[in-house]
Design a protein around this motif. Structure first.
Motif: not given
Length: 822
Positions: A360-387
């Motif tokens: 009838d009785l259940t006991l639980k112990l939960v431990t967790s660790a989450y590690h994220t390293t993220e990078q977002e690098y950009f240099d973009i030149l966009a030249q447009y023509r509309l015609g």
């Protein structure tokens, strides 16, 4: 921003999740005339057994999370065998029909899990998830066909539910909460879903009105259970989009079992089909393991580990988008310089200890660790023509832009880095008071350590003039007076944040199933408490906040001739802010942002019936959400940016319908419909549509096979969503611009041939090495519909107008797949 954490050690260890004590299979066994059969012997390969009474009723207790073969035998009827693999405490109804004159080919009626029905949970077959692939590589490919779930971007695994955004969904794997990367702004940068479908044992999904045990979010819960193996096996899957290998084993004494999978995905096939041409390297890979060691019958130790590496490198060259009408065609032609380099590394490890004090009785112990390293690098030149476009058929320059109506350029720059480390420690327990009543509880502590550097800007030049920010306040009286103000970036965000969030959560809930005047009744009542505090560099005025969420469910199954179930759920739902919700549009952290609050009411009905002598079910749910302290946000592709002001109120209401069953004998298919309306009132300016106001939704998942060749199978995955707000410029005032994107229409078709089937015997030596072997091909976006995720806005120098040029998603794409199981 590097640091060493014990997640590196965790990821190298093996131990896994628990298996529970028992589950229950019950039902009535009938003959061909639908009369009950007394004295049917029922046995299992694990040693359990029982027999039917004079009314044909039986009840069988079987082990949990183990594949059990149940055998039904009777002296005057054909033998039936059926395999089950149930969850802890799961109760299902299984009502086979035993035949006399004909060979028993398949079982006839499996009523859906009663426990899941009263909880308002949709259960999805793991076999269906593994069989029906798609551009979205995971369970999300199936979720998008459910009512109330919106995925209008086949490159993304993120989804919104009943008017919520992507941050309002809970995801659990074996009762352990999992997280997504923070910085992803485009579906192009996404790869693999966290969930490895080859390791899945059970998938449950709730679109609202869920119990107190499931946590503090406003929209939905996806509850995944990874399986414990019962023997050795290897599963492999290979396609033009990548591949995966999963292996599982169990020790001879049964104490240790483990399953591990490695996945690799390359989205070049999809991304190279887009209008923007260039060099793209989208590489996504991960390794997962789920292991269990049973020290004794009372104590089990489990480990869930995951390492993933996502890289997205893109060097665009050019793009041409044709739009307008046949009489007045217009084209946007863009030439690019520069590149984008994004990288997301995540490490996740979790231990779970289960102590079964008694039955009838259940006991639980939960431990967790989450590690994220993220990078977002950009240099973009966009030249447009509309015609204007050359439309002279036979001309060698057909389709080229001949006359420019507008020219301009855009320079975007980013150097964004994020390092997040999240630690959880939780005690959970459940106590079965009697056969009908259960109490569950939990106490959980969480520490979130976020280091974030945000540096990005955007410069826009149109027809030789630098475009200033939309909310630039310095007056400009040109041409009457010369303007001497500085040149200002259209958008410029710089922030450096170091934030820590400490959370304490707890819940307690009581569930009871009983009988009332011959009617089955179920009710659940629970309450959650959540306290949190924000601290960090340059944060001094933070205060501790606490919210309390009472929730309840009631379901009744009347004792009628028709199999009907009625359900109502209501409660207060809070969403205490995560780091992204604390950061405003300028990148500044606002530590005293309140939890968004919502009052939910869900009314549901399930009607199970037979049609064409096969089982079907119609599920209907009507819902209403009233929200206060709302944190308004903008949505661009998959990037969510908040105002961090709690300056709005909102509501959402709708109706969801789903009809599922055996439209083709032996297969499961469904058709769904959803209606939704959600609006918000920001600063008392009146109600307008929210960014996720998905009015109409149609979805279908259909399976079939060739009658004379049952190993030749097909599936059809159909989705139609009306357009959501998001067609306006991201800087525009939503009260002035409420332009919607075009409707989303998509059909994916898959055809496969089962070369080797585990239910057949083969004499050929090479075939004996396989349990299963299948080959197939898939057509994504079969009708080549042009679906748009955002609009690009450019100016016409002559008319001074702005044009909305759609950014299209993937066209028709072909894929080939090979699957094997050893």
């Amino acid at each position: 921003m590097k640091r060493i954490h014990f997640t590196v050690v965790l990821s190298l260890l093996f131990s896994a999740l628990s298996f529970s004590q028992s589950a229950i299979i019950r039902g009535v066994i009938l003959d061909e005339g639908h009369s009950p059969i007394e004295g049917v012997n029922i046995t299992t390969n694990t040693g359990e057994g029982t027999a039917t009474n004079k009314n044909g009723f039986y009840e069988l207790k079987v082990p949990y999370d183990v594949e059990v073969t149940v055998v039904f035998t009777h002296v005057s009827h054909k033998r039936i065998e059926q395999k089950f693999n149930l969850k802890n405490g799961q109760e299902i109804e299984y009502n086979p029909v035993m035949l006399i004159e004909f060979e028993q080919i398949a079982t006839v009626v499996i009523n859906t899990n009663t426990r899941q029905s009263v909880d308002g949970v949709t259960s999805i077959s793991p076999q269906m998830i593994r069989t029906i692939k798609g551009a979205q590589p995971g369970v999300e490919n199936i979720l998008k066909t459910l009512p109330g779930v919106n995925i209008s971007n086949e490159l993304s695994t993120q989804y919104s539910v009943r008017g919520g955004n992507f941050d309002e969904n809970l995801v659990y794997v074996n009762e352990i909460e999992v997280y997504r990367p923070f910085l992803i702004r485009s579906g192009n940068q996404e790869g693999l879903s966290f969930v490895n479908t080859d390791m899945v044992h059970n998938v449950d999904f709730s679109a609202g009105g869920f119990q107190a045990k499931y946590g503090d979010k406003l929209a939905s819960v996806l509850d995944i259970t990874y399986r414990n193996p019962v023997d050795f096996g290897i599963r492999a899957d290979l396609s033009l989009l990548g591949g995966s290998v999963t292996a599982e084993t169990i020790s001879k004494d049964g104490k240790f079992s483990g399953i591990a999978g490695v996945r690799y995905r390359d989205n070049s096939l999809l991304l190279n089909s887009l209008e923007t041409e260039g060099n793209v390297e989208p590489v996504f890979a991960d390794a997962q393991t789920y292991l269990t060691y049973r020290f004794s019958s009372k104590f089990h130790l489990n480990f869930l580990g995951n390492i993933s590496l996502n890289k997205y490198n893109f060097q665009p060259n050019n793009r041409q988008t044709n739009f307008g009408t046949l009489e007045d065609p217009v084209a946007l032609l863009v030439f690019y310089e520069g590149q984008e380099k994004d990288q997301y590394k995540t490490y996740f490890g979790a231990f779970k200890a289960n102590y079964f004090v008694n039955d009838d009785l259940t006991l639980k112990l939960v431990t967790s660790a989450y590690h994220t390293t993220e990078q977002e690098y950009f240099d973009i030149l966009a030249q447009y023509r509309l015609g204007e476009i050359n439309t002279n058929i036979g001309d060698e320059n057909l389709g080229d832009v001949e006359f420019s109506e507008g020219i301009g350029s855009q320079l975007t720059h980013a150097r964004n880095d994020l390092d997040a480390f999240i630690v959880n420690a939780e005690h959970r327990g459940d106590y079965k008071i009697d056969k009908e009543s259960t109490i569950e509880w939990s106490v959980k502590y969480t520490n979130e350590d976020i280091r974030d550097r945000l540096m990005e800007y955007e410069m826009i030049d149109s027809a030789g003039f630098s475009i200033r920010p939309p909310r630039f306040n310095q007056p400009n009286y040109q041409p009457y007076e010369s303007f001497s103000g500085p040149i200002t970036a259209f958008e410029n965000i710089r922030a450096l944040n170091r934030v820590q969030i400490n959370r304490m959560q707890a819940f307690a809930q009581y569930s009871r199933r009983t009988d009332w005047n011959g009617h089955e009744v179920f009710y659940n009542a629970g309450v959650r408490s959540h306290s949190w505090n924000v601290s960090g560099d340059n944060i001094s005025n933070s205060k501790t906040q606490t919210v309390v969420s009472p929730r309840g469910q009631f379901a009744i199954k009347p004792n009628w001739d028709k199999d009907m179930l009625f359900r109502v759920a209501a409660g207060i739902y809070y969403q205490p802010p995560f780091y992204r919700e604390l950061r405003d549009s300028s990148g500044t952290v606002q530590p005293n942002v309140k939890a968004q609050k919502s009052f939910h009411v869900v009314l549901g009905n399930e009607y199970s019936f037979e049609m064409w002598e096969r089982p079907f079910k119609l599920v209907t749910e009507a819902y209403y959400k009233g929200m206060t302290d709302v944190n308004p946000y903008t949505l661009e592709n998959v990037r969510v940016r908040y105002s961090a002001k709690n300056n709005a109120e909102a509501y959402a209401y709708g109706l969801d319908l789903r009809l599922n069953g055996e439209f083709v004998p032996g297969t499961e298919s469904w058709f769904s419909f959803g209606y939704l309306k959600t609006e918000e009132n920001i600063d008392n300016r009146g109600f307008i549509a929210r960014p996720t106001d998905q009015r109409l939704k149609f979805g279908a998942l259909f399976q079939d096979y060739v009658p004379n060749m049952p190993d030749l199978k097909m599936y059809l995955n159909l989705v139609y969503n009306t357009g959501v707000p998001g067609g306006s410029p991201s800087y525009a005032d939503p009260y002035i611009y409420q332009l919607r994107l075009r409707d989303y229409r998509r059909a994916d078709l898959g055809i496969s041939y089962q070369i080797i089937n585990s239910e057949k015997t083969y004499n050929s030596k090479w075939k004996k090495s396989f349990r299963e072997l299948a080959i197939g091909f898939e057509i994504y976006n079969m009708f080549n519909n042009q679906n748009a995720i955002t609009n690009t806005w450019v100016r016409d120098v002559y008319s001074k107008r702005q044009f909305a040029i759609p950014n299209y998603l993937t066209p028709r794409v072909f894929n080939v797949r090979l699957s094997a199981r050893f």
